[in-house]
Design a protein around this motif. Structure first.
Motif, short mmCIF file in Angstrom:
data_model
loop_
_atom_site.label_atom_id
_atom_site.label_comp_id
_atom_site.label_asym_id
_atom_site.label_seq_id
_atom_site.Cartn_x
_atom_site.Cartn_y
_atom_site.Cartn_z
N VAL A 176 -101.85 -3.04 51.22
CA VAL A 176 -100.68 -3.87 50.90
C VAL A 176 -100.30 -3.69 49.42
O VAL A 176 -99.11 -3.59 49.08
N ARG A 205 -113.12 -5.30 55.35
CA ARG A 205 -111.85 -5.07 56.06
C ARG A 205 -110.69 -5.71 55.30
O ARG A 205 -109.60 -5.13 55.20
N PHE A 206 -110.93 -6.89 54.76
CA PHE A 206 -109.88 -7.56 53.99
C PHE A 206 -109.54 -6.75 52.73
O PHE A 206 -108.36 -6.56 52.39
N SER A 260 -109.23 -10.10 46.40
CA SER A 260 -107.80 -9.76 46.31
C SER A 260 -107.40 -9.54 44.85
O SER A 260 -106.62 -8.64 44.54
N SER A 294 -103.68 -12.10 55.57
CA SER A 294 -104.83 -11.28 55.96
C SER A 294 -106.14 -11.93 55.48
O SER A 294 -107.15 -11.87 56.18
N ASN A 305 -116.13 -8.36 57.32
CA ASN A 305 -114.76 -8.89 57.27
C ASN A 305 -114.18 -8.84 55.85
O ASN A 305 -112.98 -8.67 55.68
N THR A 327 -107.41 -3.86 53.64
CA THR A 327 -106.05 -4.31 53.96
C THR A 327 -105.30 -4.66 52.68
O THR A 327 -104.13 -4.26 52.51
N LEU A 358 -98.51 -11.42 52.73
CA LEU A 358 -99.37 -10.53 53.53
C LEU A 358 -100.84 -10.62 53.11
O LEU A 358 -101.73 -10.68 53.96
N VAL A 359 -101.07 -10.66 51.80
CA VAL A 359 -102.47 -10.76 51.33
C VAL A 359 -103.05 -12.11 51.72
O VAL A 359 -104.20 -12.19 52.20
N TYR A 402 -106.87 -14.61 57.97
CA TYR A 402 -107.35 -14.06 59.23
C TYR A 402 -108.82 -13.60 59.13
O TYR A 402 -109.67 -14.02 59.91
N PHE A 403 -109.10 -12.77 58.13
CA PHE A 403 -110.47 -12.27 58.00
C PHE A 403 -111.43 -13.37 57.54
O PHE A 403 -112.60 -13.36 57.91
#
Lengths: 138, 129
Positions: free
Chosen positions: A18, A10-11, A77, A52, A7, A14, A48-49, A55-56
């Motif tokens: 972004v 995946r993050f 991030s 996400s 995860n 993403t 958005l960051v 979520y993850f």
């Protein structure tokens, strides 16, 4: 403790996507001198960051509730944004934003990351193999 | 609210608190008996607790992943009777030691004659009330 989870990968992907879109938007708005667009794209980038990551992170915690997971997502991030931004400045010719503004952004973000690490990370005696003691037998 | 409602509400509140954390003990007991897959653990917990404890498979998976990460439980792949291969979970040596020590310190005290007698009398009194 896994070095990085599925995860988190995946993050990171993403966040990278972004960040790239954000730099394209920033480039466009700075070139056209539409400064409201600069603010808007910054807010969209953050939202958005953050979403996400939420979520993850939620999926990650459901799999294994590691106490340092939130910090890892924050660090990821920061690193993704930092690396892509530096590369952008290095290779995108004629980028209208200054390197100084990037340095200031990274400095403030780095400070926030440091505070996150100091304030929110549970002490070593409060966790066992990365899991909060309270979360083990809940 | 009448006496019976009060009683049931108090009982539910006490049981809610009491059951928190008990799932671990039931999982460990199931695995002490023999290695089991998640469906078998769920069945063991529900049958052996006479339905007092119930658990979702998702919750069991989550706990087992956590215990595996902590090194108290591990699994080996086994053949599923239907569908894909299943994971047979078992207690590791540290898991067995953890369970034994926990039982020695927290469960066997209820087997002391004085306490055991009190528990029996309470049960008898409740059956006849």
């Amino acid at each position: 403790m896994p070095w990085i989870t599925v995860n988190q990968i995946r993050f990171a992907l993403t966040a990278a996507l972004v960040t790239v879109v954000f730099h394209f938007a920033l480039n466009y708005f700075l070139t056209t001198e539409w400064y409201a667009g600069v603010w808007l794209s910054s807010i969209c980038f953050f939202t958005l960051v953050f979403l996400s990551g939420w979520y993850f992170g939620y999926k990650d915690k459901a799999a294994l509730p590691l106490a340092i997971a939130a910090f890892r997502f924050h660090l990821l991030s920061f690193l993704v944004f930092g690396i892509i931004s530096i590369l952008w400045y290095a290779f995108a010719a004629g980028y209208p934003s200054s390197l100084r503004s990037l340095k200031i952004s990274l400095l403030f973000w780095g400070g926030a990351l440091l505070i996150h690490g100091i304030v929110y990370l549970p002490g070593r005696n409060q966790r066992i193999k990365g899991i909060r003691r309270d979360d083990i037998f809940d | 609210m009448n006496y019976n409602d009060d009683f049931l509400e108090l009982l539910a509140a006490w049981e809610e608190t009491y059951k928190k954390g008990q799932l671990t003990l039931w999982i460990f007991l199931a695995l002490k008996e023999s290695s089991k897959c998640v469906e078998e653990i769920k069945l063991f917990v529900e049958e052996q607790s006479y339905g007092a404890m119930s658990c979702e498979e998702q919750s069991l998976y989550r706990n087992l992943r956590k215990f595996q990460h902590l090194g108290v439980v591990d699994f080996e792949p086994g053949k599923g009777t239907r569908g894909p291969d299943r994971k047979n979970y078992f207690l590791t040596p540290i898991g067995r030691k953890l369970l034994k020590t926990f039982i020695d310190r927290n469960i066997t005290i209820f087997f002391k004659p004085r306490i055991s007698k009190l528990l029996k009398h309470t049960s008898y009194a409740m059956d006849n009330s």
